[in-house]
Design a protein around this motif. Structure first.
Motif, PDB file in Angstrom:
ATOM      1  N   SER A 237       0.848  -1.190   0.000  1.00 46.20           N
ATOM      2  CA  SER A 237       0.000   0.000   0.000  1.00 46.20           C
ATOM      3  C   SER A 237       0.880   1.235   0.000  1.00 46.20           C
ATOM      4  CB  SER A 237      -0.919  -0.004   1.227  1.00 46.20           C
ATOM      5  OG  SER A 237      -1.875   1.026   1.131  1.00 46.20           O
ATOM      6  N   MET A 238       0.338   2.313  -0.578  1.00 42.32           N
ATOM      7  CA  MET A 238       1.055   3.581  -0.647  1.00 42.32           C
ATOM      8  C   MET A 238       0.064   4.719  -0.510  1.00 42.32           C
ATOM      9  SD  MET A 238       3.422   2.656  -3.972  1.00 42.32           S
ATOM     10  CE  MET A 238       4.148   4.237  -4.130  1.00 42.32           C
TER      11      MET A 238
ATOM     12  N   ASP B 245       8.012  -4.435  12.738  1.00 43.48           N
ATOM     13  CA  ASP B 245       8.215  -5.557  13.657  1.00 43.48           C
ATOM     14  C   ASP B 245       9.226  -6.530  13.040  1.00 43.48           C
ATOM     15  OD1 ASP B 245       6.817  -6.875  11.674  1.00 43.48           O
ATOM     16  OD2 ASP B 245       5.230  -7.608  12.986  1.00 43.48           O
ATOM     17  N   TYR B 246       9.790  -6.159  11.888  1.00 44.26           N
ATOM     18  CA  TYR B 246      10.808  -6.898  11.137  1.00 44.26           C
ATOM     19  C   TYR B 246      10.292  -8.193  10.511  1.00 44.26           C
ATOM     20  CZ  TYR B 246      13.901  -3.670  13.549  1.00 44.26           C
ATOM     21  OH  TYR B 246      14.487  -2.524  14.050  1.00 44.26           O
ATOM     22  N   SER B 247       9.371  -8.891  11.141  1.00 45.73           N
ATOM     23  CA  SER B 247       8.927 -10.190  10.636  1.00 45.73           C
ATOM     24  C   SER B 247       7.688 -10.117   9.757  1.00 45.73           C
ATOM     25  CB  SER B 247       8.651 -11.146  11.800  1.00 45.73           C
ATOM     26  OG  SER B 247       7.597 -10.644  12.597  1.00 45.73           O
ATOM     27  N   ALA B 248       6.890  -9.037   9.873  1.00 47.83           N
ATOM     28  CA  ALA B 248       5.645  -8.978   9.107  1.00 47.83           C
ATOM     29  C   ALA B 248       5.456  -7.672   8.340  1.00 47.83           C
ATOM     30  CB  ALA B 248       4.442  -9.219  10.024  1.00 47.83           C
ATOM     31  N   PHE B 249       5.797  -6.521   8.941  1.00 49.96           N
ATOM     32  CA  PHE B 249       5.490  -5.252   8.276  1.00 49.96           C
ATOM     33  C   PHE B 249       6.496  -4.155   8.619  1.00 49.96           C
ATOM     34  CE2 PHE B 249       3.796  -4.232  12.399  1.00 49.96           C
ATOM     35  CZ  PHE B 249       3.902  -2.858  12.495  1.00 49.96           C
ATOM     36  N   ALA B 250       6.450  -3.113   7.790  1.00 51.96           N
ATOM     37  CA  ALA B 250       7.199  -1.881   8.040  1.00 51.96           C
ATOM     38  C   ALA B 250       6.425  -0.724   7.426  1.00 51.96           C
ATOM     39  CB  ALA B 250       8.601  -1.957   7.437  1.00 51.96           C
ATOM     40  N   VAL B 251       6.453   0.422   8.101  1.00 55.41           N
ATOM     41  CA  VAL B 251       5.888   1.661   7.578  1.00 55.41           C
ATOM     42  C   VAL B 251       7.075   2.565   7.262  1.00 55.41           C
ATOM     43  CG1 VAL B 251       4.424   3.657   8.047  1.00 55.41           C
ATOM     44  CG2 VAL B 251       3.776   1.394   8.937  1.00 55.41           C
ATOM     45  N   VAL B 252       7.168   3.008   6.000  1.00 51.25           N
ATOM     46  CA  VAL B 252       8.312   3.785   5.535  1.00 51.25           C
ATOM     47  C   VAL B 252       7.842   5.153   5.036  1.00 51.25           C
ATOM     48  CG1 VAL B 252      10.244   3.857   3.907  1.00 51.25           C
ATOM     49  CG2 VAL B 252       9.522   1.667   4.900  1.00 51.25           C
TER      50      VAL B 252
ATOM     51  N   GLN C 257       4.822   4.344   2.541  1.00 46.53           N
ATOM     52  CA  GLN C 257       4.639   3.010   1.967  1.00 46.53           C
ATOM     53  C   GLN C 257       4.483   1.990   3.087  1.00 46.53           C
ATOM     54  OE1 GLN C 257       8.203   2.556  -0.431  1.00 46.53           O
ATOM     55  NE2 GLN C 257       7.218   3.510  -2.191  1.00 46.53           N
ATOM     56  N   LEU C 258       3.631   1.001   2.843  1.00 51.84           N
ATOM     57  CA  LEU C 258       3.472  -0.119   3.759  1.00 51.84           C
ATOM     58  C   LEU C 258       4.163  -1.321   3.136  1.00 51.84           C
ATOM     59  CD1 LEU C 258       2.354  -1.537   6.258  1.00 51.84           C
ATOM     60  CD2 LEU C 258       0.218  -1.918   4.974  1.00 51.84           C
ATOM     61  N   TYR C 259       5.194  -1.820   3.822  1.00 48.80           N
ATOM     62  CA  TYR C 259       5.905  -3.019   3.405  1.00 48.80           C
ATOM     63  C   TYR C 259       5.335  -4.208   4.175  1.00 48.80           C
ATOM     64  CZ  TYR C 259       9.936  -0.243   1.583  1.00 48.80           C
ATOM     65  OH  TYR C 259      10.770   0.607   0.894  1.00 48.80           O
ATOM     66  N   SER C 260       5.311  -5.354   3.500  1.00 48.14           N
ATOM     67  CA  SER C 260       4.870  -6.592   4.141  1.00 48.14           C
ATOM     68  C   SER C 260       5.799  -7.712   3.675  1.00 48.14           C
ATOM     69  CB  SER C 260       3.420  -6.906   3.751  1.00 48.14           C
ATOM     70  OG  SER C 260       3.005  -8.139   4.290  1.00 48.14           O
ATOM     71  N   ARG C 261       6.048  -8.677   4.547  1.00 47.36           N
ATOM     72  CA  ARG C 261       6.885  -9.820   4.158  1.00 47.36           C
ATOM     73  C   ARG C 261       6.115 -10.767   3.242  1.00 47.36           C
ATOM     74  NH1 ARG C 261      12.326  -8.886   4.974  1.00 47.36           N
ATOM     75  NH2 ARG C 261      12.684  -8.219   7.122  1.00 47.36           N
ATOM     76  N   THR C 262       4.787 -10.644   3.234  1.00 49.64           N
ATOM     77  CA  THR C 262       3.939 -11.453   2.342  1.00 49.64           C
ATOM     78  C   THR C 262       3.083 -10.506   1.500  1.00 49.64           C
ATOM     79  OG1 THR C 262       2.075 -11.586   3.871  1.00 49.64           O
ATOM     80  CG2 THR C 262       3.815 -13.266   4.106  1.00 49.64           C
ATOM     81  N   GLN C 263       2.383 -11.052   0.533  1.00 49.77           N
ATOM     82  CA  GLN C 263       1.538 -10.220  -0.319  1.00 49.77           C
ATOM     83  C   GLN C 263       0.219  -9.842   0.352  1.00 49.77           C
ATOM     84  OE1 GLN C 263       1.225 -11.552  -4.399  1.00 49.77           O
ATOM     85  NE2 GLN C 263       3.299 -12.345  -4.373  1.00 49.77           N
TER      86      GLN C 263
ATOM     87  N   ALA D 108      -1.147  -8.030   3.709  1.00 52.81           N
ATOM     88  CA  ALA D 108      -0.795  -7.278   4.917  1.00 52.81           C
ATOM     89  C   ALA D 108      -1.706  -7.685   6.067  1.00 52.81           C
ATOM     90  CB  ALA D 108      -0.920  -5.783   4.658  1.00 52.81           C
ATOM     91  N   SER D 109      -1.127  -7.813   7.239  1.00 52.15           N
ATOM     92  CA  SER D 109      -1.897  -8.171   8.431  1.00 52.15           C
ATOM     93  C   SER D 109      -2.745  -6.994   8.891  1.00 52.15           C
ATOM     94  CB  SER D 109      -0.949  -8.585   9.558  1.00 52.15           C
ATOM     95  OG  SER D 109      -0.246  -7.448  10.021  1.00 52.15           O
TER      96      SER D 109
END
Length: 184
Positions: free
Chosen positions: A41-42, A115-122, A137-143, A145-146
């Protein structure tokens, strides 16, 4: 002329103060941040982004920490003509989790929550085509997002003046190799 100059100086001071209020993730660990991220997401006030946001697809970031505290980032952007790839070095500025990326026009990049394992807000403050803009931007380790990731993202971007109507959840795409390549 003097009033125009004064206006520009005040605007720059306001921007500097607004950026200073954006905090980074406490005790940011670049090694834990390394690995594959999906940009799910952005949100941005960038005119180029706003004109294209309904046609953007999920992209990836393959991140590798360097010994100097920088990040090497391999980005893959799916598009109508296949996968566009870009490599950039995020140069550490002051505290851990705070970077600049001159090659992309990113003046200020901050990992504000992860939280390093699931998401990041940049958070990204950038210059594109001579205009300054803010992006989150919302980063997620999977496609996918939790709910926790989406909440952190939605709680943060209004604090930097970005409204909901400038946000997009990005659809998946098979155009890229899902960021399988490690950052150089």
């Amino acid at each position: 002329m003097m009033s125009v100059l004064l206006g520009w100086v005040l605007a720059l001071l306001w921007v500097s103060a607004a950026q200073a209020e954006v905090l980074v993730q406490p005790d940011f660990d670049a090694k834990k941040f390394s690995g594959l991220w999906f940009v799910v997401s952005m949100v941005s006030d960038c005119k180029v982004f706003l004109g294209k946001k309904d046609h953007l697809l999920m992209s990836t970031r393959a991140v590798t920490a360097t010994a100097e505290g920088n990040l090497r980032v391999h980005m893959e952007f799916p598009g109508a003509e296949g996968c566009h790839q870009v490599d950039a070095e995020y140069l550490k500025v002051g505290s851990e989790g705070h970077f600049r990326v001159p090659v992309l026009g990113y003046l200020d990049v901050r990992v504000v929550d992860t939280d390093y394992s699931a998401f990041a807000v940049v958070y990204i403050y950038k210059e594109l085509e001579g205009a300054l803009s803010t992006m989150v931007q919302l980063y997620s380790r999977t496609q996918e997002a939790s709910p926790q990731a989406l909440k952190a993202f939605r709680d943060f971007y209004p604090t930097v003046g970005l409204p909901d109507d400038m946000m997009v959840l990005l659809p998946k795409s098979g155009a890229c190799s899902a960021g399988a390549k490690e950052a150089p």
